[in-house]
Scaffold this motif. Structure first.
Motif, short mmCIF file in Angstrom:
data_model
loop_
_atom_site.label_atom_id
_atom_site.label_comp_id
_atom_site.label_asym_id
_atom_site.label_seq_id
_atom_site.Cartn_x
_atom_site.Cartn_y
_atom_site.Cartn_z
N ALA A 136 12.93 51.84 31.68
CA ALA A 136 13.81 51.78 30.70
C ALA A 136 15.32 51.68 31.13
N GLN A 137 16.29 51.90 30.12
CA GLN A 137 17.66 51.65 30.27
C GLN A 137 18.03 52.92 31.43
N PRO A 138 18.42 52.21 32.81
CA PRO A 138 19.24 53.29 33.66
C PRO A 138 20.49 53.55 33.52
N SER A 139 20.78 54.57 33.70
CA SER A 139 22.21 55.03 33.90
C SER A 139 23.01 54.12 35.11
N GLY A 140 24.18 54.17 35.21
CA GLY A 140 24.66 53.63 36.37
C GLY A 140 24.50 54.07 37.78
N ASP A 141 24.29 55.38 37.66
CA ASP A 141 23.78 56.21 38.96
C ASP A 141 22.50 56.12 39.29
N VAL A 142 21.55 56.16 38.31
CA VAL A 142 20.26 55.86 38.45
C VAL A 142 20.09 54.38 39.19
N LEU A 143 20.63 53.54 38.40
CA LEU A 143 20.53 52.16 39.04
C LEU A 143 20.78 51.99 40.30
N THR A 144 21.89 52.58 40.94
CA THR A 144 22.46 52.53 42.04
C THR A 144 21.37 53.19 42.98
N ASP A 189 31.69 45.84 25.23
CA ASP A 189 31.89 47.22 26.01
C ASP A 189 31.10 48.28 25.52
N ARG A 190 29.70 48.07 25.45
CA ARG A 190 28.82 49.05 25.35
C ARG A 190 28.72 49.80 26.67
N ARG A 191 28.73 51.11 26.88
CA ARG A 191 29.09 51.82 28.06
C ARG A 191 27.63 51.47 29.16
N TRP A 192 26.49 51.56 28.53
CA TRP A 192 25.29 51.46 29.46
C TRP A 192 25.44 49.94 30.15
N LEU A 193 25.91 49.09 29.39
CA LEU A 193 26.06 47.46 30.07
C LEU A 193 26.96 47.88 30.89
N LEU A 194 28.29 48.20 30.70
CA LEU A 194 29.46 48.33 31.76
C LEU A 194 28.89 48.95 33.05
N GLU A 195 28.27 50.29 32.88
CA GLU A 195 27.90 50.86 33.88
C GLU A 195 26.90 50.13 34.98
N GLU A 196 25.86 49.34 34.27
CA GLU A 196 24.94 48.75 35.20
C GLU A 196 25.51 47.52 35.79
N ILE A 197 26.32 46.84 34.95
CA ILE A 197 27.06 45.84 35.68
C ILE A 197 27.90 46.18 36.76
N ALA A 198 28.64 47.24 36.69
CA ALA A 198 29.48 47.84 37.67
C ALA A 198 28.44 48.26 38.98
N ALA A 199 27.40 48.85 38.61
CA ALA A 199 26.61 49.12 39.79
C ALA A 199 26.07 47.92 40.24
N SER A 200 25.62 47.09 39.76
CA SER A 200 25.18 45.71 40.35
C SER A 200 26.31 45.08 41.44
N GLU A 201 27.42 45.00 40.53
CA GLU A 201 28.59 44.37 41.62
C GLU A 201 28.88 45.34 42.72
N ARG A 202 28.70 46.46 42.70
CA ARG A 202 29.31 47.22 43.72
C ARG A 202 28.14 47.00 45.02
N ALA A 203 27.01 46.79 44.48
CA ALA A 203 25.67 46.60 45.45
C ALA A 203 25.40 45.23 45.83
N GLY A 204 26.30 44.20 45.30
CA GLY A 204 26.38 42.82 45.62
C GLY A 204 24.84 42.43 44.98
N VAL A 205 24.44 42.80 43.72
CA VAL A 205 23.15 42.58 43.22
C VAL A 205 23.39 41.73 41.82
N GLU A 206 22.88 40.36 41.93
CA GLU A 206 22.73 39.47 40.45
C GLU A 206 22.44 40.39 39.42
N HIS A 207 23.38 40.27 38.19
CA HIS A 207 23.04 40.76 37.06
C HIS A 207 22.76 39.77 36.03
#
Length: 327
Positions: free
Chosen positions: A45-53, A75-93
């Protein structure tokens, strides 16, 4: 839809006395995270940014595939969170827009196959509830990995939150593939599924070939014309043409001039169930065009009140028109 479904499922569990340790525990309480191809593909399901990290670290994820789509300037919050989490970890989104209620257009299925074939693994597939779009994408991943139809069908499971009587349409993609295998008298394999998905798949009856029989490319202003086309059903189901103007399938066209004028037409008002592989000739009345110059005309079939065939992957016919001013 996901929130409502969770509420209904929880109420059903309480009504029948099923304990939290029952088959829906993961769906209701654990973000619906499941392995699809162990060590390589996961669904959730949709993870939060912290869960995805946390999942990126725990599962060594290299790609996150969002099946809910992405809009321009989203600018949907869940999408911005997961993109940010992916970018911090160097993961492709990657974002792919899929429907939770129906099988995908042909171009969407091809895109999903392309991503599953080329994205760095391990990868995560997720939608909102992890029950429908994730189930379909996971089933595709199984077929690309092993060709195992029974394993693919198991992705549409109650313990993953999928309730077939709520949404019976999504598994039809697998049944259409199975029917094609039967017609071809071959067994499923990753190579055959890939070929079917990329070249044979058509949702329902939304696939046709359109050829111009009598469609002049040079016209004069003030002069109407009757255009004729041959339509061949290249899907596996009959195309339900109807003579009623506001329902059923018709021949349609969208015209646009170089100056921005637009026009939408309908034709082919016949009562006909066009069988797979069969062809018919249909007429389209072109009114006198109001402006000289270059026009473009896209000819397609349209299921009135539903979709143009091109929106689901069928190839329309594009024609350039040159309209000359009447002396």
């Amino acid at each position: 839809m996901g929130t409502l479904r969770r509420t209904l499922v929880f109420a059903l569990l309480a009504a029948v006395g099923v304990t939290v340790a029952g088959p829906l525990r993961s769906y209701v309480f654990r973000s619906n995270l499941h392995p699809v191809v162990p060590g390589a593909v996961y669904r959730s399901a949709q993870p939060s940014g912290d869960v995805l990290t946390g999942w990126i670290d725990e599962l060594s994820l290299r790609t996150v595939v969002n099946l809910r789509g992405r809009k321009s300037e989203d600018d949907r919050r869940w999408l911005l969170e997961e993109i940010a989490a992916s970018e911090r970890a160097g993961v492709e989104h990657v974002s792919i827009r899929m429907s939770a209620a129906d099988v995908p257009p042909a171009q969407t299925l091809r895109r999903l196959v392309e991503v599953l074939d080329t994205a760095e693994r391990p990868l995560l597939l997720h939608c909102k509830a992890g029950a429908e779009r994730s189930a379909l994408a996971a089933a595709v991943a199984v077929l690309l990995e092993s060709g195992d139809l029974e394993r693919a069908r198991a992705e549409f499971a109650l313990d993953k939150g999928f309730v077939e009587w709520v949404n019976p349409r999504l598994p039809r993609l697998l049944e259409d593939y199975a029917a094609w295998l039967t017609e071809q008298r071959v067994a499923s394999s990753p190579e055959r599924f890939r070929h079917w998905a990329m070249h044979e798949y058509a949702p329902y009856f939304y696939k046709a070939r359109i050829e111009a029989l009598d469609a002049p490319l040079q016209l004069a202003t003030g002069a109407p014309a009757t255009l004729r086309f041959r339509v061949t059903n290249t899907s596996r189901r009959p195309i339900p043409f109807q003579s009623a103007r506001h329902e059923g399938v018709h021949l349609g066209a969208r015209l646009a001039s170089a100056s921005g004028q637009q026009l939408e037409l309908r034709g082919g008002f016949v009562d006909l169930a066009l069988a797979p592989g069969a062809s018919t000739e249909l007429a389209l009345e072109l009114p006198a065009l109001p402006a000289a110059g270059r026009w473009t005309m896209r000819v397609d079939l349209v299921d009135e009140g539903v979709k143009w065939f091109a929106a689901l992957g069928s190839t329309p016919l594009d024609l350039p028109l040159e309209v000359a001013a009447t002396p």
